[in-house]
Design a protein around this motif. Structure first.
Motif, PDB file in Angstrom:
ATOM      1  N   THR A 171     124.699  64.157 -16.113  1.00  0.00           N
ATOM      2  CA  THR A 171     123.996  64.728 -14.970  1.00  0.00           C
ATOM      3  C   THR A 171     122.506  64.457 -15.078  1.00  0.00           C
ATOM      4  O   THR A 171     121.838  64.107 -14.092  1.00  0.00           O
ATOM      5  N   TYR A 172     121.967  64.599 -16.272  1.00  0.00           N
ATOM      6  CA  TYR A 172     120.551  64.308 -16.470  1.00  0.00           C
ATOM      7  C   TYR A 172     120.273  62.814 -16.350  1.00  0.00           C
ATOM      8  O   TYR A 172     119.288  62.399 -15.733  1.00  0.00           O
ATOM      9  N   LEU A 173     121.142  61.984 -16.905  1.00  0.00           N
ATOM     10  CA  LEU A 173     120.932  60.545 -16.862  1.00  0.00           C
ATOM     11  C   LEU A 173     120.959  59.994 -15.435  1.00  0.00           C
ATOM     12  O   LEU A 173     120.381  58.940 -15.168  1.00  0.00           O
ATOM     13  N   ALA A 174     121.620  60.703 -14.526  1.00  0.00           N
ATOM     14  CA  ALA A 174     121.676  60.254 -13.139  1.00  0.00           C
ATOM     15  C   ALA A 174     120.296  60.232 -12.490  1.00  0.00           C
ATOM     16  O   ALA A 174     120.110  59.618 -11.431  1.00  0.00           O
ATOM     17  N   HIS A 175     119.334  60.874 -13.121  1.00  0.00           N
ATOM     18  CA  HIS A 175     117.964  60.852 -12.610  1.00  0.00           C
ATOM     19  C   HIS A 175     117.371  59.448 -12.682  1.00  0.00           C
ATOM     20  O   HIS A 175     116.520  59.084 -11.858  1.00  0.00           O
ATOM     21  N   PHE A 176     117.806  58.651 -13.658  1.00  0.00           N
ATOM     22  CA  PHE A 176     117.177  57.360 -13.922  1.00  0.00           C
ATOM     23  C   PHE A 176     117.887  56.214 -13.198  1.00  0.00           C
ATOM     24  O   PHE A 176     119.031  56.338 -12.747  1.00  0.00           O
ATOM     25  N   HIS A 177     117.184  55.088 -13.126  1.00  0.00           N
ATOM     26  CA  HIS A 177     117.800  53.859 -12.634  1.00  0.00           C
ATOM     27  C   HIS A 177     119.026  53.544 -13.483  1.00  0.00           C
ATOM     28  O   HIS A 177     119.052  53.801 -14.697  1.00  0.00           O
ATOM     29  N   ALA A 178     120.032  52.981 -12.845  1.00  0.00           N
ATOM     30  CA  ALA A 178     121.280  52.675 -13.554  1.00  0.00           C
ATOM     31  C   ALA A 178     121.044  51.786 -14.767  1.00  0.00           C
ATOM     32  O   ALA A 178     121.656  51.985 -15.830  1.00  0.00           O
TER      33      ALA A 178
ATOM     34  N   VAL B 107     121.375  53.533 -20.195  1.00  0.00           N
ATOM     35  CA  VAL B 107     121.851  53.260 -21.554  1.00  0.00           C
ATOM     36  C   VAL B 107     120.718  53.464 -22.555  1.00  0.00           C
ATOM     37  O   VAL B 107     120.901  54.102 -23.604  1.00  0.00           O
ATOM     38  N   ALA B 108     119.539  52.937 -22.231  1.00  0.00           N
ATOM     39  CA  ALA B 108     118.408  53.075 -23.144  1.00  0.00           C
ATOM     40  C   ALA B 108     117.997  54.539 -23.302  1.00  0.00           C
ATOM     41  O   ALA B 108     117.674  54.995 -24.405  1.00  0.00           O
ATOM     42  N   VAL B 109     118.014  55.290 -22.203  1.00  0.00           N
ATOM     43  CA  VAL B 109     117.656  56.707 -22.280  1.00  0.00           C
ATOM     44  C   VAL B 109     118.681  57.468 -23.120  1.00  0.00           C
ATOM     45  O   VAL B 109     118.324  58.328 -23.940  1.00  0.00           O
ATOM     46  N   LYS B 110     119.928  57.146 -22.934  1.00  0.00           N
ATOM     47  CA  LYS B 110     120.983  57.822 -23.703  1.00  0.00           C
ATOM     48  C   LYS B 110     120.836  57.550 -25.190  1.00  0.00           C
ATOM     49  O   LYS B 110     121.016  58.448 -26.028  1.00  0.00           O
TER      50      LYS B 110
ATOM     51  N   ALA C 256     118.034  56.857 -26.707  1.00  0.00           N
ATOM     52  CA  ALA C 256     116.863  57.602 -27.162  1.00  0.00           C
ATOM     53  C   ALA C 256     117.196  59.069 -27.380  1.00  0.00           C
ATOM     54  O   ALA C 256     116.729  59.699 -28.336  1.00  0.00           O
ATOM     55  N   LEU C 257     118.029  59.618 -26.523  1.00  0.00           N
ATOM     56  CA  LEU C 257     118.429  61.022 -26.680  1.00  0.00           C
ATOM     57  C   LEU C 257     119.291  61.220 -27.920  1.00  0.00           C
ATOM     58  O   LEU C 257     119.194  62.246 -28.606  1.00  0.00           O
ATOM     59  N   SER C 258     120.131  60.259 -28.200  1.00  0.00           N
ATOM     60  CA  SER C 258     120.996  60.377 -29.385  1.00  0.00           C
ATOM     61  C   SER C 258     120.180  60.364 -30.664  1.00  0.00           C
ATOM     62  O   SER C 258     120.619  60.891 -31.691  1.00  0.00           O
ATOM     63  N   GLU C 259     119.020  59.772 -30.610  1.00  0.00           N
ATOM     64  CA  GLU C 259     118.137  59.721 -31.779  1.00  0.00           C
ATOM     65  C   GLU C 259     117.152  60.886 -31.807  1.00  0.00           C
ATOM     66  O   GLU C 259     116.372  61.000 -32.756  1.00  0.00           O
ATOM     67  N   SER C 260     117.163  61.725 -30.785  1.00  0.00           N
ATOM     68  CA  SER C 260     116.149  62.774 -30.665  1.00  0.00           C
ATOM     69  C   SER C 260     116.696  64.177 -30.876  1.00  0.00           C
ATOM     70  O   SER C 260     115.995  65.157 -30.582  1.00  0.00           O
ATOM     71  N   ALA C 261     117.915  64.287 -31.354  1.00  0.00           N
ATOM     72  CA  ALA C 261     118.498  65.597 -31.682  1.00  0.00           C
ATOM     73  C   ALA C 261     118.408  66.568 -30.506  1.00  0.00           C
ATOM     74  O   ALA C 261     117.934  67.704 -30.646  1.00  0.00           O
ATOM     75  N   LEU C 262     118.870  66.120 -29.338  1.00  0.00           N
ATOM     76  CA  LEU C 262     118.903  66.996 -28.161  1.00  0.00           C
ATOM     77  C   LEU C 262     119.918  68.105 -28.366  1.00  0.00           C
ATOM     78  O   LEU C 262     121.051  67.869 -28.783  1.00  0.00           O
ATOM     79  N   ARG C 263     119.539  69.323 -28.033  1.00  0.00           N
ATOM     80  CA  ARG C 263     120.437  70.467 -28.206  1.00  0.00           C
ATOM     81  C   ARG C 263     121.080  70.900 -26.893  1.00  0.00           C
ATOM     82  O   ARG C 263     122.284  71.071 -26.815  1.00  0.00           O
ATOM     83  N   HIS C 264     120.276  71.134 -25.857  1.00  0.00           N
ATOM     84  CA  HIS C 264     120.799  71.634 -24.589  1.00  0.00           C
ATOM     85  C   HIS C 264     120.048  71.000 -23.432  1.00  0.00           C
ATOM     86  O   HIS C 264     118.888  70.605 -23.565  1.00  0.00           O
ATOM     87  N   VAL C 265     120.711  70.967 -22.275  1.00  0.00           N
ATOM     88  CA  VAL C 265     120.058  70.619 -21.013  1.00  0.00           C
ATOM     89  C   VAL C 265     120.481  71.659 -19.985  1.00  0.00           C
ATOM     90  O   VAL C 265     121.677  71.895 -19.775  1.00  0.00           O
ATOM     91  N   ALA C 266     119.504  72.294 -19.366  1.00  0.00           N
ATOM     92  CA  ALA C 266     119.757  73.241 -18.273  1.00  0.00           C
ATOM     93  C   ALA C 266     119.082  72.695 -17.023  1.00  0.00           C
ATOM     94  O   ALA C 266     118.046  72.020 -17.109  1.00  0.00           O
ATOM     95  N   ALA C 267     119.662  72.971 -15.864  1.00  0.00           N
ATOM     96  CA  ALA C 267     119.097  72.390 -14.636  1.00  0.00           C
ATOM     97  C   ALA C 267     119.337  73.291 -13.439  1.00  0.00           C
ATOM     98  O   ALA C 267     120.313  74.050 -13.376  1.00  0.00           O
ATOM     99  N   ARG C 268     118.413  73.196 -12.487  1.00  0.00           N
ATOM    100  CA  ARG C 268     118.560  73.881 -11.199  1.00  0.00           C
ATOM    101  C   ARG C 268     117.991  72.957 -10.115  1.00  0.00           C
ATOM    102  O   ARG C 268     116.993  72.273 -10.323  1.00  0.00           O
ATOM    103  N   GLY C 269     118.665  72.958  -8.965  1.00  0.00           N
ATOM    104  CA  GLY C 269     118.196  72.144  -7.846  1.00  0.00           C
ATOM    105  C   GLY C 269     118.337  72.894  -6.547  1.00  0.00           C
ATOM    106  O   GLY C 269     119.174  73.796  -6.414  1.00  0.00           O
TER     107      GLY C 269
ATOM    108  N   VAL D  32     110.357  57.911 -22.869  1.00  0.00           N
ATOM    109  CA  VAL D  32     110.553  57.804 -21.421  1.00  0.00           C
ATOM    110  C   VAL D  32     109.249  57.479 -20.702  1.00  0.00           C
ATOM    111  O   VAL D  32     109.268  56.987 -19.570  1.00  0.00           O
ATOM    112  N   LEU D  33     108.116  57.765 -21.352  1.00  0.00           N
ATOM    113  CA  LEU D  33     106.833  57.439 -20.747  1.00  0.00           C
ATOM    114  C   LEU D  33     106.267  56.132 -21.288  1.00  0.00           C
ATOM    115  O   LEU D  33     105.103  55.810 -21.052  1.00  0.00           O
TER     116      LEU D  33
END
Length: 281
Positions: free
Chosen positions: A137-144, A148-151, A153-166, A195-196
């Motif tokens: 759901t979060y990756l859908a924010h980025f260009h297709a 893969v590259a963002v994913k 990077a996240l796997s190497e960054s010890a991501l714990r949770h993602v919460a979202a509201r729209g 990402v920046l």
């Protein structure tokens, strides 16, 4: 009451004698002041009545809201009507992220409770209702071709949770807010830097966006310990424009994205980013 006829009493002898001698010419009677006084009284009463009416009108105006007075209504400056915000309670013994004793700048509150609520009149996205969301759901924010590259990077960054509201407001502005909590500040900052990253395409762009410019509308937003990185979709763009901003706040990275047909407005974007940042401070 019946009318009575009053008769003058008979004058005494001394008075009659005096009456027989020529009397001096009477003095010219003084003009009566009663009509003048009566006129003054009438005008005074009229002034008091008019003054009372005027005072009542003034009191009525001051008692109204400014927008209720014809001709004095002011147009909205574009800000949305958000609910009153408050920081959630912390577990016993836990500290706020930027207080003495919390050297790791950890957000101990439930991440979902740190999400900015939707403003009044907005329609909440049923897929982004303020709960946990999956990585896709979060990756859908980025260009297709960036996902893969963002994913990775996240796997190497010890991501714990993602919460979202729209939500979508009546003016057609679509807003999405993502909060990502990492295992440490270092991991959060490493992912933010990724990402920046200023590569050939600049920062990793939202889906549907082909170019970016740095947004300066948040330059006056000052929040201790937090960093804001804001961008606008570069012209020429398609039928809608997108704005987005990252909020670096200790172990948590926030992302606010707004899109609107024609143009994404500055004021609600500033307001939304600033309020979400305050909840993370």
């Amino acid at each position: 009451m019946t009318e009575q006829t009053l008769t003058q009493p008979e004058a005494p002898a001394s008075a009659q004698v005096q009456a027989q001698t020529p009397a001096p010419a009477p003095e010219k009677p003084k003009k009566s002041r009663r009509p003048l006084l009566w006129g003054i009284a009438r005008w005074t009463a009229a002034v008091l009545v008019l003054g009372g009416v005027g005072a009542g009108t003034a009191m009525g105006i001051t008692a109204l809201e400014r927008t209720d007075v014809p001709g004095l209504a002011t147009e909205s400056d574009g800000r949305w009507d958000y609910p009153k915000l408050a920081l959630p309670a912390l577990p016993e013994g836990a500290l706020r992220p930027f207080t003495d004793g919390n050297d790791g700048e950890i957000h101990h509150a439930d991440l979902r409770q740190l999400l900015l609520p939707a403003p009044k009149g907005a329609t909440v996205d049923p897929k982004l209702k303020g709960g946990w969301v999956g990585l896709d759901t979060y990756l859908a924010h980025f260009h297709a071709d960036d996902r893969v590259a963002v994913k990775e990077a996240l796997s190497e960054s010890a991501l714990r949770h993602v919460a979202a509201r729209g939500w979508t407001t009546p003016d057609g502005t679509s807003t999405r807010v993502y909060l990502m909590r990492f295992s440490s500040v270092a991991f959060a900052e490493a992912f933010k830097d990724d990402v920046l990253d200023t590569g050939t395409r600049g920062s990793r762009l939202p889906a549907g966006v082909d170019g970016e410019t740095v947004d300066s509308s948040l330059k006056d937003v000052r929040l201790s310990f937090l960093s804001l990185y804001s961008f606008d979709e570069r012209k020429p763009y398609g039928p809608e424009q997108t704005r987005w901003a990252y909020i670096q706040a200790g172990d948590t990275l926030g992302l606010v994205v707004q899109s609107r047909k024609g143009e994404a407005l500055t004021v609600p974007f500033q307001q939304t980013v600033a309020l979400q940042a305050q909840l993370l401070s």
